[in-house]
Scaffold this motif. Structure first.
Motif, short mmCIF file in Angstrom:
data_model
loop_
_atom_site.label_atom_id
_atom_site.label_comp_id
_atom_site.label_asym_id
_atom_site.label_seq_id
_atom_site.Cartn_x
_atom_site.Cartn_y
_atom_site.Cartn_z
N VAL A 228 0.82 -1.21 0.00
CA VAL A 228 0.00 0.00 0.00
C VAL A 228 0.86 1.26 0.00
O VAL A 228 0.35 2.35 -0.24
N LYS A 229 2.15 1.11 0.27
CA LYS A 229 3.10 2.21 0.16
C LYS A 229 4.42 1.64 -0.33
O LYS A 229 4.83 0.56 0.12
N LEU A 230 5.09 2.36 -1.22
CA LEU A 230 6.35 1.87 -1.76
C LEU A 230 7.26 3.05 -2.08
O LEU A 230 6.85 3.99 -2.76
N ALA A 231 8.49 2.99 -1.55
CA ALA A 231 9.49 4.02 -1.85
C ALA A 231 10.00 3.80 -3.26
O ALA A 231 10.37 2.68 -3.64
N LEU A 232 10.03 4.88 -4.06
CA LEU A 232 10.44 4.78 -5.45
C LEU A 232 11.35 5.94 -5.84
O LEU A 232 11.31 7.01 -5.23
N THR A 233 12.13 5.71 -6.87
CA THR A 233 12.85 6.77 -7.56
C THR A 233 12.40 6.75 -9.01
O THR A 233 12.32 5.67 -9.62
N TRP A 234 12.07 7.92 -9.54
CA TRP A 234 11.62 7.97 -10.92
C TRP A 234 12.62 8.70 -11.81
O TRP A 234 12.92 9.87 -11.58
N ASP A 235 13.15 7.97 -12.76
CA ASP A 235 13.97 8.53 -13.84
C ASP A 235 15.11 9.40 -13.31
O ASP A 235 15.52 10.37 -13.98
N GLU A 236 15.57 9.10 -12.09
CA GLU A 236 16.66 9.86 -11.46
C GLU A 236 16.31 11.34 -11.31
O GLU A 236 17.18 12.20 -11.23
N ARG A 237 15.00 11.62 -11.27
CA ARG A 237 14.56 13.02 -11.11
C ARG A 237 13.87 13.26 -9.77
O ARG A 237 14.02 14.33 -9.18
N PHE A 238 13.08 12.29 -9.32
CA PHE A 238 12.36 12.41 -8.06
C PHE A 238 12.52 11.13 -7.25
O PHE A 238 12.57 10.03 -7.81
N SER A 239 12.54 11.29 -5.93
CA SER A 239 12.36 10.16 -5.02
C SER A 239 11.15 10.47 -4.16
O SER A 239 10.90 11.63 -3.83
N PHE A 240 10.37 9.43 -3.84
CA PHE A 240 9.13 9.64 -3.11
C PHE A 240 8.60 8.30 -2.63
O PHE A 240 9.09 7.23 -3.03
N THR A 241 7.60 8.37 -1.75
CA THR A 241 6.86 7.19 -1.34
C THR A 241 5.47 7.29 -1.97
O THR A 241 4.74 8.25 -1.71
N LEU A 242 5.15 6.30 -2.80
CA LEU A 242 3.86 6.29 -3.48
C LEU A 242 2.88 5.43 -2.70
O LEU A 242 3.18 4.27 -2.38
N ALA A 243 1.72 5.99 -2.36
CA ALA A 243 0.69 5.26 -1.61
C ALA A 243 -0.37 4.74 -2.57
O ALA A 243 -0.43 5.14 -3.74
N ASP A 244 -1.22 3.85 -2.06
CA ASP A 244 -2.23 3.24 -2.93
C ASP A 244 -3.36 4.18 -3.30
O ASP A 244 -4.22 3.83 -4.10
N ASP A 245 -3.39 5.40 -2.73
CA ASP A 245 -4.34 6.42 -3.20
C ASP A 245 -3.66 7.37 -4.19
O ASP A 245 -4.22 8.41 -4.54
N LEU A 246 -2.45 6.99 -4.60
CA LEU A 246 -1.63 7.74 -5.55
C LEU A 246 -1.16 9.09 -5.00
O LEU A 246 -0.82 10.00 -5.77
N SER A 247 -1.13 9.23 -3.70
CA SER A 247 -0.50 10.39 -3.09
C SER A 247 1.00 10.13 -2.97
O SER A 247 1.44 8.98 -2.87
#
Length: 303
Positions: A228-247
């Motif tokens: 329901v939550k997953l830490a991600l890095t996108w395209d070496e531009r952003f790091s964030f934790t994505l939740a299952d409500d897409l916040s």
């Protein structure tokens, strides 16, 4: 800069410009709590200066800021004062205080204590991307974001903003990424996640600083838990934790992007606007990818 991103899809194209929005927000400009008010909420300058512009148009985005002020009146303090007042009445008049009188006494005590209570303010920045049709709110909770949306609806008269409607539940997608190591090439899983049992709300596993491809994590997923939550890095531009409500939480722009900014910009306001413009452009690209990955474009077409 934004540390969170609560997303709202605007059903209709935004046809308001910065000056028009400025005029409308000025009608609900923030004012402090009055002596007997528990809270007030209105629009404040995004850069924090008193009396400053309420809207900053940048790169097709309209940056705004809501400010909420609350009077801090601890429940325990009210309860203690109420019990003392009731004790005095019962001792002095040799009678019991009934429920209706107790409620009236509590209201009286609150009215007496409110003018002396301390106040606390919270600012919440948000922006409307007129090109992509997203509204982004820097709110850590859904309640905080909804307060901003409600205030904007009241200010404008209407606001056709909806929460994201993915074609497939994000928890299923995130779980599949971990189970099958099938995330798109531009999304790289970090070292933190939250796994939750869909049927048992108490069945939660939180992992931080761990290997998400370990047998332990995979065993939880195979047993039915979902990410329901997953830490991600996108395209070496952003790091964030994505939740299952897409916040998005713990949102950070890559240092390599920030290094592209001119270090010689000394004016704090100019530097903030420059950073925000870079942030908004990059986040627009990230949201476009989320639309593709989670089927948001298809869901929008079906509205």
């Amino acid at each position: 800069m934004f540390k969170n991103a609560r997303l709202y899809r605007l059903e209709q194209p935004v046809r308001i410009d910065g000056q028009e929005l400025e005029t409308q927000l000025d009608g609900r400009r923030f004012r402090p709590c009055g002596p007997l008010e528990t809270a007030t909420m209105g629009w404040s300058a995004p850069l924090g200066e008193d009396g400053g512009a309420l809207v900053h148009p940048l790169e097709g985005c309209l940056l705004i800021c809501a400010r909420k002020q609350e009077r801090l009146l601890p429940t325990a303090a009210v309860k203690e004062a109420l019990e003392e007042r009731i004790g005095e009445i019962e001792a002095g008049e040799s009678r019991e205080v009934g429920r209706t009188e107790r409620r009236r006494l509590r209201e009286q005590i609150v009215d007496e204590m409110l003018p002396r209570a301390f106040t606390r303010s919270r600012r919440t920045r948000a922006y409307i991307d007129t090109e992509s049709g997203w509204m982004v709110i820097d709110a850590a909770s859904e309640k905080q974001a909804e307060e901003v949306v409600s205030l904007l609806r009241e200010t404008l008269g209407s606001l056709p903003a909806l929460l994201p409607a993915p074609a497939e539940h994000p928890a299923e997608v995130l779980s599949r990424w971990l189970l099958e190591d099938s995330a798109p090439a531009d999304f790289v899983a970090g070292d933190a996640c939250e796994l939750r049992d869909a049927e048992e709300k108490s069945g939660v596993v939180r992992i931080s600083g761990g290997d998400l491809s370990s047998d332990e994590v995979l065993a939880h997923l195979r047993a039915g838990k979902r990410a329901v939550k997953l830490a991600l890095t996108w395209d070496e531009r952003f790091s964030f934790t994505l939740a299952d409500d897409l916040s998005l939480k713990r949102l950070r722009m890559a240092e390599e992007l920030l290094d592209t900014l001119d270090d010689e910009i000394e004016d704090p306001a100019v530097r903030f606007e420059t950073e925000f413009a870079l942030f908004a452009l990059q986040l627009r690209n990230l949201l476009a990818r989320l639309e593709d990955v989670f089927g948001l474009a298809e869901a929008r077409a079906g509205i």
